[in-house]
Scaffold this motif. Structure first.
Motif, PDB file in Angstrom:
ATOM      1  N   HIS A 104       0.746  -1.171   0.056  1.00 12.57           N
ATOM      2  CA  HIS A 104      -0.048  -0.009   0.013  1.00 12.57           C
ATOM      3  C   HIS A 104       0.922   1.344  -0.078  1.00 12.57           C
ATOM      4  O   HIS A 104       0.444   2.100  -0.651  1.00 12.57           O
ATOM      5  N   ASP A 105       2.024   1.275   0.685  1.00 12.97           N
ATOM      6  CA  ASP A 105       2.882   2.499   0.642  1.00 12.97           C
ATOM      7  C   ASP A 105       3.495   2.745  -0.702  1.00 12.97           C
ATOM      8  O   ASP A 105       3.550   3.841  -1.190  1.00 12.97           O
ATOM      9  N   PRO A 112      -2.455   6.304 -12.495  1.00 14.71           N
ATOM     10  CA  PRO A 112      -2.903   5.335 -13.621  1.00 14.71           C
ATOM     11  C   PRO A 112      -2.832   6.008 -14.773  1.00 14.71           C
ATOM     12  O   PRO A 112      -2.767   7.071 -14.945  1.00 14.71           O
ATOM     13  N   PRO A 113      -2.481   5.217 -15.897  1.00  8.47           N
ATOM     14  CA  PRO A 113      -2.537   5.903 -17.116  1.00  8.47           C
ATOM     15  C   PRO A 113      -4.209   6.638 -17.322  1.00  8.47           C
ATOM     16  O   PRO A 113      -4.851   6.162 -16.751  1.00  8.47           O
ATOM     17  N   SER A 114      -3.794   7.579 -18.179  1.00 11.48           N
ATOM     18  CA  SER A 114      -5.197   8.425 -18.498  1.00 11.48           C
ATOM     19  C   SER A 114      -6.363   7.547 -19.208  1.00 11.48           C
ATOM     20  O   SER A 114      -7.448   7.699 -18.901  1.00 11.48           O
ATOM     21  N   ASP A 115      -5.937   6.482 -19.820  1.00 10.53           N
ATOM     22  CA  ASP A 115      -6.831   5.543 -20.419  1.00 10.53           C
ATOM     23  C   ASP A 115      -7.141   4.436 -19.434  1.00 10.53           C
ATOM     24  O   ASP A 115      -7.678   3.252 -20.125  1.00 10.53           O
ATOM     25  N   ALA A 116      -6.477   4.129 -18.151  1.00 11.64           N
ATOM     26  CA  ALA A 116      -6.575   3.054 -17.406  1.00 11.64           C
ATOM     27  C   ALA A 116      -7.975   2.534 -17.537  1.00 11.64           C
ATOM     28  O   ALA A 116      -8.965   2.961 -17.311  1.00 11.64           O
ATOM     29  N   ILE A 130      -4.742   2.218  -5.644  1.00 14.07           N
ATOM     30  CA  ILE A 130      -5.243   1.040  -6.567  1.00 14.07           C
ATOM     31  C   ILE A 130      -4.957  -0.017  -5.784  1.00 14.07           C
ATOM     32  O   ILE A 130      -3.800  -0.361  -5.442  1.00 14.07           O
ATOM     33  N   ALA A 131      -5.990  -0.719  -5.254  1.00 13.84           N
ATOM     34  CA  ALA A 131      -5.735  -1.717  -4.393  1.00 13.84           C
ATOM     35  C   ALA A 131      -5.729  -3.148  -5.136  1.00 13.84           C
ATOM     36  O   ALA A 131      -6.135  -3.205  -6.224  1.00 13.84           O
ATOM     37  N   HIS A 132      -5.155  -3.989  -4.533  1.00 14.82           N
ATOM     38  CA  HIS A 132      -5.168  -5.374  -5.081  1.00 14.82           C
ATOM     39  C   HIS A 132      -6.290  -6.004  -5.022  1.00 14.82           C
ATOM     40  O   HIS A 132      -6.881  -6.703  -6.366  1.00 14.82           O
ATOM     41  N   GLN A 133      -7.358  -5.970  -4.384  1.00 16.47           N
ATOM     42  CA  GLN A 133      -8.773  -6.395  -4.159  1.00 16.47           C
ATOM     43  C   GLN A 133      -8.886  -7.802  -3.883  1.00 16.47           C
ATOM     44  O   GLN A 133      -9.938  -8.394  -3.952  1.00 16.47           O
ATOM     45  N   THR A 155      -7.593  -8.394 -10.912  1.00 16.50           N
ATOM     46  CA  THR A 155      -8.661  -7.630 -10.528  1.00 16.50           C
ATOM     47  C   THR A 155      -8.116  -6.353  -9.873  1.00 16.50           C
ATOM     48  O   THR A 155      -9.001  -5.970  -8.697  1.00 16.50           O
ATOM     49  N   ALA A 156      -7.007  -5.977  -9.858  1.00 16.83           N
ATOM     50  CA  ALA A 156      -6.455  -4.572  -9.214  1.00 16.83           C
ATOM     51  C   ALA A 156      -7.430  -3.545  -9.721  1.00 16.83           C
ATOM     52  O   ALA A 156      -7.843  -3.490 -10.850  1.00 16.83           O
TER      53      ALA A 156
END
Length: 266
Positions: A104-105, A112-116, A130-133, A155-156
């Motif tokens: 997390h750190d 993220p990329p602008s088109d993520a 952006i979490a692993h989830q 699934t991040a």
């Protein structure tokens, strides 16, 4: 980035163990798996983690000639279910919590990329990272020397630290209604995880009720996708995964006061 298709002509070895991802193979020191619209964003995330010094995740190597994503192979064994004893000692549970904190750190300053495009399965509460989830025993690999790594990043997606932590606690403490996995010292182990991660008092107060909500969200997701006939979720629902998540959610919700006391005890 395209990579050369299996230049050493090494044999493809199917990798099993997951409930969702089919067609995953090992080729030498790489893993090849089906790509999706989310793959470029996930690769950007994994590249950032390595540049930030987080080595407990595969490194993206591009896309092969079959359109599969290529990742470095993380050696070791997934701990679920046969090697779960490796994280039962409290010092090992604390190591897992610190690994989650390090992740997390490291991801905190990722842009993220602008088109993520992300593969969002269960909408998260909050979106500070952006979490692993899917921080769970089935995605934790233990290598020789007890080195830990996290796999299955497809699934991040945007989420929060606490949302990720609540999910991880359910799996690693574990907080489970199943008699084979129910831990008699679950409250104490919850405290160990929270301490090792470094949660402050405000976060601990927010976490106690979130434990049940995060678990029930998985049941509700499986129920909804099953009702729509979406695979592989329909099969998992038919196999009883929804019942397991519901049972765990009820177990956790009924003991919310116990979890809060453990988290806030001096």
């Amino acid at each position: 980035m395209r990579v050369e298709e299996n230049p050493a002509h090494e044999e493809e070895q199917p990798l099993s163990g997951g409930n969702v991802s089919a067609g995953v193979v090992r080729v030498g020191d790489t893993v090849r798996r089906p790509a999706g619209p989310w793959t470029p964003a996930v690769h950007a995330l994994l590249t950032h983690l390595h540049e930030a010094g987080f080595r407990a995740a595969p490194r993206p190597l591009g896309i092969d000639e079959q359109g599969r994503e290529v990742l470095t192979f993380m050696p070791g064994e997934v701990i679920w279910p046969d090697r779960f004893a490796l994280v039962e000692p409290r010092k090992q549970l604390a190591r897992v919590a610190r690994l989650v904190r390090d992740l997390h750190d490291a991801v905190q300053d990722f842009t993220p990329p602008s088109d993520a495009c992300w593969q969002v399965l269960v909408p998260a509460e909050g979106a500070d990272i952006i979490a692993h989830q899917d921080l769970a025993p089935w995605n934790l690999v233990v290598a020789e020397g007890d080195e830990l790594s996290l796999i299955d990043w497809d699934t991040a997606a945007p989420g929060s630290r606490l949302w990720d932590v609540a999910y991880a606690i359910r799996g690693f403490v574990p907080l489970s209604a199943h008699p084979d996995w129910q831990s008699p010292d679950a409250a104490d182990r919850l405290r160990v995880f929270a301490d090792a991660y470094g949660l402050d008092e405000t976060e601990r107060r927010a976490l106690a009720p979130m434990l049940g909500r995060r678990t029930r969200a998985m049941h509700d997701f499986l129920r909804a996708r099953s009702a729509e006939g979406v695979q592989p979720w329909t099969t998992l629902w038919d196999q009883g995964h929804g019942d397991a998540w519901r049972g765990d959610a009820e177990y956790i919700e009924q003991r919310e006061d116990q979890w809060e006391r453990a988290l806030l005890s001096a």
